[in-house]
Design a protein around this motif. Structure first.
Motif: not given
Length: 119
Positions: A19-20, A22-23, A27, A30, A99, A102-103, A106-107
């Protein structure tokens, strides 16, 4: 809305590849948003059911005092239900914004995990 199996699959996002940074931060936000939405949707179901039961009870009441009590409870539940439905709409909007943050990779992983939950 996500079914519980979809929710459980979604929570596995954090296990999806790299995951980046940011992600990784998004997480847990979310996951909490999904749990919050499921909780609100459960409240809507419970309140709707309680209103139905109240209306059946009202139909069988014979004493006017009982009718007034039941009618008051139904009115209170209807106001609460309207407020909870408003919160569901807000929660869905927040979840959608998270959502979208997210990159794309990841989406796609979220979409795939949710689709697995519906199969």
């Amino acid at each position: 809305a996500l079914g519980m199996s979809g929710l459980l699959k979604t929570i596995q996002i954090s296990t999806v590849g790299k995951l980046t940074s940011r992600d990784r931060v998004l997480v847990p936000l979310y996951e909490r948003a999904v749990l919050h939405l499921v909780g609100l949707e459960n409240q809507v179901m419970r309140k709707s059911r309680a209103i139905e039961i109240g209306k059946r009870t009202l139909a069988s009441c014979t004493r006017s005092d009982d009718k007034l009590d039941v009618a008051t409870n139904i009115a209170f539940l209807e106001v609460e239900l309207k407020e909870t439905r408003r919160k569901v709409v807000q929660s869905r909007g927040s979840l959608q914004r998270l959502y979208e943050a997210f990159s794309l990779k990841t989406q796609k992983a979220i979409d795939d995990l949710q689709m697995d939950g519906f199969r």
